[in-house]
Write an enzyme that holds these catalytic residues in place. Structure first.
Site, PDB file in Angstrom:
ATOM      1  N   SER A 128       0.861  -1.180   0.000  1.00 59.73           N
ATOM      2  CA  SER A 128       0.000   0.000   0.000  1.00 59.73           C
ATOM      3  C   SER A 128       0.898   1.231   0.000  1.00 59.73           C
ATOM      4  CB  SER A 128      -0.874   0.000   1.253  1.00 59.73           C
ATOM      5  OG  SER A 128      -0.047   0.228   2.378  1.00 59.73           O
ATOM      6  N   LYS A 129       0.256   2.379  -0.018  1.00 60.92           N
ATOM      7  CA  LYS A 129       1.024   3.638  -0.043  1.00 60.92           C
ATOM      8  C   LYS A 129       1.981   3.730   1.141  1.00 60.92           C
ATOM      9  CE  LYS A 129      -1.603   6.704  -2.897  1.00 60.92           C
ATOM     10  NZ  LYS A 129      -3.039   6.929  -2.759  1.00 60.92           N
ATOM     11  N   ARG A 130       1.550   3.159   2.231  1.00 65.11           N
ATOM     12  CA  ARG A 130       2.360   3.163   3.449  1.00 65.11           C
ATOM     13  C   ARG A 130       3.750   2.562   3.210  1.00 65.11           C
ATOM     14  NH1 ARG A 130       2.399  -0.655   7.270  1.00 65.11           N
ATOM     15  NH2 ARG A 130       0.810  -1.833   6.162  1.00 65.11           N
ATOM     16  N   HIS A 131       3.821   1.608   2.294  1.00 60.82           N
ATOM     17  CA  HIS A 131       5.100   0.960   1.998  1.00 60.82           C
ATOM     18  C   HIS A 131       5.892   1.694   0.929  1.00 60.82           C
ATOM     19  CE1 HIS A 131       2.509  -2.487   3.302  1.00 60.82           C
ATOM     20  NE2 HIS A 131       3.577  -2.715   4.023  1.00 60.82           N
ATOM     21  N   GLY A 132       5.405   2.839   0.535  1.00 53.65           N
ATOM     22  CA  GLY A 132       6.086   3.537  -0.552  1.00 53.65           C
ATOM     23  C   GLY A 132       5.661   2.983  -1.895  1.00 53.65           C
TER      24      GLY A 132
END
Ligand code: GLU
Length: 472
Positions: A246-250
């Site tokens: 997800s975006k959280r992981h870049g």
């Protein structure tokens, strides 16, 4: 699922243009492209823009730009799914005519009530086939209808997936799903099957989030008596912590990685190895990838995206890259940063500096910013650390260095180093104690290529002037 020797391989990448080209999509595109190129077949691009509310031209442009950047080219014309609605409807009516589909006149309220009841009875919520065996004449005059596929009710359906192996579902789990909506528009499921057939797609390589759809799609293909494609559902990419990316992981669009200074070839190599392997090979060129790519090398378990590994691999690609190619890639950054256009001589200087610059950069931005000292105007602005470093003692040392170098005619690494070393020894200081103030004065910062490389790249006159600007 075996491929006849004579059959031409046709793959397709079919993105929905609802956002940028994320790395999962980029990898799917690559695998399709590589498989086709490996087999000397065709790789096609289809934009699945049927969801008008969510599809944007901006997303289409971003996807095409991202694919271009990765060096993925496509055969034939790009297909836009939205332009083929009439053909999709035609197939729905063909299925109706052959008795493989039927009109369903159930109203939305009726279907909602059906689902409510299923929910209350804790039964799976799916269409119960209430119009499957009814005659359309039972419906009120002019009532709207959808067209549903008449799916098998007993037994099971098995897909021999080139990645997942044999996967089966009970036919009872597949309800009579909608092909054509009451407003005459095709469903996504219908559109995909018709397009894949008409485009002659032989191999469907896509994320395993589509595996469930494959059973419905196959039911339709069989009802049309069309040739079944080979399915290859590749595991999704996860973040470093094992959770879905997800975006959280870049998890960004590939354009973001380009803007971070990742080289397209490094990104290609990294994504290739994310889910596909060839022995222990880490660095794989495009040509090797085409030669080696196969579906048997695709792993069954999700791979983990590791931004740090990507950076390291990128550093390696930069070190191995051709100097002139790196000049081309970095000049735009430099020009933007300094607001100048580099002259041919300045470009030449960059090419000359490239061997020492590229050995220390992990991305193209770093590479470009490490080269800025070459083009800065005197007197150089010093960054904060450089200012601190240039205290009175340091400026005194610069004065000694300046006078030792001023008469040197042999402006080489060996000769300049000899002079500076002699000063260090006389002052009983390590070479580093002299190199740091020199670096500050010559580059305006505290990190740069080797200081004698810097002297040679700047040349005698410029070097002495920069030293003079900051000496006592
Ligand atoms: N348009 C779908 C997506 O972007 C892919 C459909 C397919 O590959 O069959 O997820």
């Amino acid at each position: 699922m075996t491929l006849k020797e004579t059959e031409q391989v046709v793959t397709r990448f079919a993105p929905s243009p609802t956002g940028f080209l994320h790395i999962g999509g980029a990898r799917t595109a690559m695998f399709n492209w590589l498989f086709a190129r490996h087999h000397g077949g065709k790789a096609l691009l289809r934009i699945e823009d049927t969801d008008k509310a969510r599809s944007t031209q901006e997303a289409i442009d971003a996807i095409i730009e991202g694919l271009d950047w990765l060096g993925l080219d496509w055969d034939d014309e790009t297909v836009f799914q939205s332009e083929r609605a009439a053909r999709h409807a035609e197939v729905a009516y063909q299925l109706l005519a052959s008795g493989n589909a039927y009109k369903c006149f159930a109203t939305p309220e009726e279907l909602a009530a059906m689902r409510e009841q299923q929910k209350a009875e804790k039964k799976p919520m799916r269409y119960d086939g209430r119009w499957r065996d009814r005659d359309p004449s039972e419906a009120p005059e002019g009532a709207p209808y959808v067209i549903r596929l008449k799916t098998e009710t007993g037994g099971k359906m098995t897909i021999t997936d080139a990645v997942q192996g044999e996967v089966s579902v009970q036919n009872s789990e597949i309800d009579d799903f909608i092909l054509l909506r009451s407003d005459g528009t095709p469903t996504y499921m219908l559109a995909v099957v018709v397009d894949d057939h008409d485009m002659g797609v032989t191999h469907l390589i896509r994320g395993d989030d589509h595996l469930n759809n494959a059973f419905r799609q196959l039911a339709m293909i069989r009802a049309m008596d069309w040739k079944e494609p080979v399915y290859a559902h590749i595991p999704l990419i996860h973040g470093n912590d094992g959770a879905k990316l997800s975006k959280r992981h870049g998890a960004l669009g590939v354009d973001a990685y380009r803007d971070m200074g990742i080289m397209a070839d490094a990104m290609f190599n990294y994504l290739l190895r994310l889910g596909w392997g060839h022995g222990d090979d880490e660095i794989i060129s495009r040509a090797q990838a085409i030669e080696w790519f196969d579906l048997s090398g695709v792993g069954k378990s999700p791979s983990r995206f590791d931004a740090k590994k990507l950076q390291n691999l990128n550093g390696q690609y930069i070190r191995d890259a051709d100097d002139n190619a790196l000049v081309e890639l970095t000049v735009p950054w430099i020009e933007k940063e300094l607001g100048i256009i580099l002259s041919p001589a300045q470009r030449e200087l960059l090419a000359k500096a490239m061997p020492v610059l590229k050995s220390r950069a992990k991305n193209l931005i770093e590479l470009a910013s490490n080269s800025l000292f070459l083009y800065k105007n005197r007197p150089l602005d010093l960054d904060e650390k450089a200012q601190v470093l240039l205290d009175a003692d340091a400026r005194q040392l610069l004065a000694s260095i300046h006078s030792a170098l001023i008469d040197l005619d042999d402006w080489t690494i060996v000769a300049t180093e000899e002079k500076v070393k002699a000063i260090a020894e006389a002052a009983e200081l390590g070479l580093g104690k002299l190199a740091q103030p020199m670096r500050a004065a010559l580059t305006g910062s505290t990190s740069s290529p080797g200081i004698f490389d810097v002297l040679i790249l700047l040349g005698k006159k410029e070097s002495l002037n920069r030293l003079a600007d900051h000496k006592n």
